[in-house]
Design an enzyme around this catalytic site. Structure first.
Site, mmCIF file in Angstrom:
data_model
loop_
_atom_site.group_PDB
_atom_site.id
_atom_site.type_symbol
_atom_site.label_atom_id
_atom_site.label_comp_id
_atom_site.label_asym_id
_atom_site.label_seq_id
_atom_site.Cartn_x
_atom_site.Cartn_y
_atom_site.Cartn_z
ATOM 1 N N ASP A 1 0.806 -1.227 0.000
ATOM 2 C CA ASP A 1 0.000 0.000 0.000
ATOM 3 C C ASP A 1 0.839 1.276 0.000
ATOM 4 O O ASP A 1 0.339 2.344 -0.342
ATOM 5 C CB ASP A 1 -0.937 0.011 1.226
ATOM 6 C CG ASP A 1 -0.191 -0.211 2.536
ATOM 7 O OD1 ASP A 1 1.045 -0.308 2.521
ATOM 8 O OD2 ASP A 1 -0.849 -0.291 3.595
ATOM 9 N N HIS A 2 2.107 1.189 0.352
ATOM 10 C CA HIS A 2 2.935 2.396 0.428
ATOM 11 C C HIS A 2 3.577 2.737 -0.920
ATOM 12 O O HIS A 2 3.390 3.811 -1.453
ATOM 13 C CB HIS A 2 4.041 2.208 1.474
ATOM 14 C CG HIS A 2 3.585 2.378 2.883
ATOM 15 N ND1 HIS A 2 2.676 1.556 3.482
ATOM 16 C CD2 HIS A 2 3.944 3.278 3.825
ATOM 17 C CE1 HIS A 2 2.480 1.952 4.726
ATOM 18 N NE2 HIS A 2 3.240 3.003 4.962
ATOM 19 N N ASP B 1 4.330 -1.273 11.175
ATOM 20 C CA ASP B 1 3.882 0.066 10.823
ATOM 21 C C ASP B 1 3.347 0.699 12.097
ATOM 22 O O ASP B 1 2.630 0.044 12.864
ATOM 23 C CB ASP B 1 2.779 0.004 9.753
ATOM 24 C CG ASP B 1 2.504 1.387 9.217
ATOM 25 O OD1 ASP B 1 3.055 1.740 8.166
ATOM 26 O OD2 ASP B 1 1.763 2.145 9.883
ATOM 27 N N ARG C 1 -0.156 12.754 10.206
ATOM 28 C CA ARG C 1 1.167 13.356 10.442
ATOM 29 C C ARG C 1 1.363 14.565 9.538
ATOM 30 O O ARG C 1 1.014 14.505 8.365
ATOM 31 C CB ARG C 1 2.280 12.343 10.146
ATOM 32 C CG ARG C 1 2.329 11.282 11.187
ATOM 33 C CD ARG C 1 3.508 10.357 11.048
ATOM 34 N NE ARG C 1 3.455 9.466 12.185
ATOM 35 C CZ ARG C 1 3.775 8.180 12.160
ATOM 36 N NH1 ARG C 1 4.230 7.639 11.047
ATOM 37 N NH2 ARG C 1 3.680 7.461 13.238
ATOM 38 N N SER D 1 7.248 7.223 12.758
ATOM 39 C CA SER D 1 7.034 5.932 12.113
ATOM 40 C C SER D 1 7.827 4.799 12.758
ATOM 41 O O SER D 1 8.718 5.009 13.569
ATOM 42 C CB SER D 1 7.373 6.053 10.631
ATOM 43 O OG SER D 1 8.515 5.325 10.313
ATOM 44 N N ARG E 1 9.618 2.798 10.913
ATOM 45 C CA ARG E 1 10.610 2.367 9.905
ATOM 46 C C ARG E 1 11.951 2.041 10.546
ATOM 47 O O ARG E 1 12.594 2.896 11.149
ATOM 48 C CB ARG E 1 10.734 3.420 8.806
ATOM 49 C CG ARG E 1 11.264 4.755 9.255
ATOM 50 C CD ARG E 1 11.147 5.788 8.139
ATOM 51 N NE ARG E 1 9.748 6.121 7.905
ATOM 52 C CZ ARG E 1 9.314 7.295 7.463
ATOM 53 N NH1 ARG E 1 10.164 8.247 7.172
ATOM 54 N NH2 ARG E 1 8.027 7.523 7.285
#
Ligand code: MIC
Ligand code: SF4
Length: 641
Positions: free
Chosen positions: A64-65, A119, A379, A533, A535
């Protein structure tokens, strides 16, 4: 004494530790979720562990990213993810099926279960009564392999909702109100449990908007009870059998209680560049806007989309505004296309985007220079939209839609008669874009494109740590500062040497060069370092550049864990004012670091100019072993051998 909901779910999944706030516990994980931008690494790590099939009840890999395919890289990653999912027992949700959190809520979330997701907005699942936690990809890989997830038992905060929202005030305003009161640091070390009679006035998607953006409070997660409204939602999703009631006992204890009277809330907005810079809409009404973006994992449900379409119906988007709408999932898009809501959006002049993260992560639709962009997202960090000098305002779908018509930020209460959106009795159910794992995994070949580079590994910890301070930064540094995203950098997520060139690029374009020239070194930060995030690239890429330790006033939870996972030591100044003792370019030496971290919490270090630095760590014995091994992957492989 009775139990609250958090205690009920955690105690039924507890593997080790006691449920006392602040103590390390380990919990069994029922479900995992990954998305493509963190998933490639997570599956490479899972593969490196040598476990043939995931041991969870359910693991889903979403795309989806990185759906913008401007070169071969993202498409290659999708193919890699699909084949590796098929091989190892993971369900694969194809690009176009929707945003991971929205789809998971619709199709897979189950009350009372635990979920770990790579995520930070995984807590969206709290809207359906799950303990759903965001973590780095490596932690998720370990959970897929059947390992428990370690966390500090958080404090449990009861958010007691009373009354009912007034027309044109929405779930987004509830979470913005909490951000206004508590700030982006206010939830650190806490789980938020929602209760009170106001809960039953909110549908599951509205609850999910709130638990989703609980991530911005820095909270470990947020959870709603599973009640009749949850049953209605799950029944409409054809999943009534998976529903169960989950409520706090009458005498349940809480560490803190926050009261919100829903009937007193007004439309709110978070101003640039932080989700906690909250004001009443009234305060900035009339500000000219250039872009309105509706969607993201926070506000892209059927209810949000239908509400927006009703506001747009019979009106036109202002000539100076670009209105972009991304429905959260194929189900949502299909529903609004059948109901005619999509047509109302198009007629009004909206641009319809793919059901994906899109502009939220800077994947397209970067606003014009110095633009004002109103977004229903979660965000608004500086530069995240892709335009460094754009100002992003976070607000509700109602406010965004009406402002797009007016051309200026406008209080949605001026729309007039409230619109009514009925939740459907039955959603359109079509899971054909979720590909089940292969029944013949041995025959599946995992396909890797040239952009997928092997995982860099770290050597075990050396006993003396020396290096210079490569960068000194202030408070509230986000992972978007450390490892920017956007359409140009995200395709490099499976190529660490290439993505490492972009570390801290927006803060200091020379960072990577300097780190390499010095063989790595230290980073100095202020408080809440690494917010945002999950990440792990924000730890993995600095590790690749040789960063050995990060010394700050305090850390955000997920980033702290990611640093440990990649063998970078997270240290704090024993006294915050010591932050002033070190400057960029200073050298730091820590002798006998292994013994120092093993034997206590205090670390003695020395700067090149002879100043003594007293630092602290809060690593658990397990984390100390991970650091000494050179990271969680080395540690896990060693312990499984
Ligand atoms: C985000 O919203 O920042 C992301 C992109 O979804 C990240 C994950 C990532 O960087 O891949 C998150 O929130 O964890
Ligand atoms: Fe995607 Fe944005 Fe949600 Fe992150 S916050 S998962 S980028 S929609």
């Amino acid at each position: 004494m009775g139990q609250n909901i958090v205690q009920k779910v955690i105690s039924s999944h507890l593997v080790s530790g006691n449920m006392n706030a602040g103590e390390e516990i380990a919990i069994r994980i029922d479900q995992t979720l990954t998305q493509d931008a963190t998933g490639t690494m997570a599956y490479l790590q899972f593969e490196a562990m040598g476990i043939p099939k995931v041991k969870t009840e359910l693991s889903v890999s979403y795309v989806d990213h990185n759906t913008l395919q401007t070169g071969f890289e993202n498409a290659d990653d999708h193919r890699f993810l699909q084949t590796i999912a098929a091989k190892h027992g993971v369900y694969f949700s194809k690009p176009g099926n929707g945003i991971c959190h929205q789809v998971h809520l619709e199709r897979f979330g189950i009350p009372g279960k635990t979920m770990l997701g790579s995520d930070s907005h995984t807590p969206t699942g709290g809207g359906i009564g799950m303990i759903a936690i965001g973590a780095g990809g490596l932690d998720v890989a370990v959970a897929m392999g059947g390992g428990p997830f370690y966390l500090n038992m958080p404090k449990v905060v009861l958010v007691r909702l009373k009354g009912k929202l007034k027309p044109w005030v929405s779930a987004k305003d509830i979470i913005l109100e909490l951000l206004r009161r508590l700030t982006v640091k206010g939830g650190v070390g806490k789980m938020f449990e929602y209760g009170g009679e106001g809960v039953k006035t909110l549908s599951v998607p509205e609850r999910a908007t709130i638990t989703n953006m609980g991530a911005e409070l820095g909270a470990t997660t947020s959870i709603f009870p599973s009640d009749d409204a949850t049953k209605v939602f799950m029944t409409a999703q054809g999943r009534a059998k998976q529903w169960k009631r989950l409520e706090a006992d009458k005498d349940a204890p809480y560490d803190e209680v926050i009261d919100i009277d829903l009937s007193r809330l007004v439309p709110l907005v978070a101003q640039p560049h932080s989700p906690d810079k909250v004001a009443e809409i009234k305060a900035i009404e009339g500000l000219k806007i250039n872009q309105a973006a509706i969607g993201s994992c926070t506000n892209s449900s059927y209810k949000d989309m239908t509400t927006v379409s009703k506001i747009l119906k019979g009106r036109k988007v202002h000539p100076d505004v670009s209105l972009v709408i991304s429905p959260g999932s194929k189900q949502v898009l299909n529903m609004i296309s059948k109901s005619g809501a999509l047509s109302d959006m198009l007629t009004a002049g909206a641009r319809i985007l793919e059901t994906a993260c899109g502009p939220c992560i800077g994947m397209g639709q970067a606003p014009s220079s110095a633009a004002v962009s109103v977004r229903t997202y979660n965000r608004n960090f500086e530069g995240r939209s892709g335009t460094p000098d754009a100002g992003v305002y976070l607000l509700s779908p109602e406010t965004a839609a009406f402002s797009a018509i007016k051309g200026v930020i406008t209080d949605p209460r001026k729309i007039g008669k409230p619109v009514k959106v009925m939740m459907p009795k039955k959603f359109i159910i079509d899971d054909s874009m979720v590909i089940p794992p292969s029944r013949h995994p041995d025959n599946v070949e995992v396909v890797r494109g040239p952009n997928i580079k092997p995982l860099p590994r770290k050597e075990p910890l050396a006993d003396t740590m020396t290096g210079s301070v490569i960068l000194k930064v202030g408070d509230n540094i986000t992972t978007d500062h450390i490892m920017p995203a956007g359409a140009k950098i995200l395709p490099l997520r499976s190529n660490i040497p290439a993505i490492a060139e972009h570390v801290f690029e927006r803060v200091d374009p020379e960072f990577a060069k300097r780190a390499k020239a010095n063989n790595g070194g230290f980073i100095i930060g202020g408080s809440n370092y690494g917010q945002g995030s999950s990440r792990e690239h924000a730890a993995l890429a600095p590790m690749y550049l040789g960063i050995k330790a990060v010394i700050t006033k305090s850390f955000a939870r997920i980033h702290y864990a990611n640093l440990v996972n990649f063998g970078i030591i997270p240290l704090v100044f024993s006294s915050e004012s010591d932050y002033d003792l070190v400057s960029q370019g200073d050298t730091i030496e820590i002798q006998g670091i292994k013994a120092q971290i093993r034997d206590g919490n205090t670390i003695h270090a020395r700067t090149g100019s002879g100043k003594e630095l007293v630092l602290r760590h809060s690593l658990t014995p397990r984390q100390v072993d991970i650091i000494i091994a050179g990271g969680l992957l080395n540690y896990t492989v060693k312990n499984n051998a």
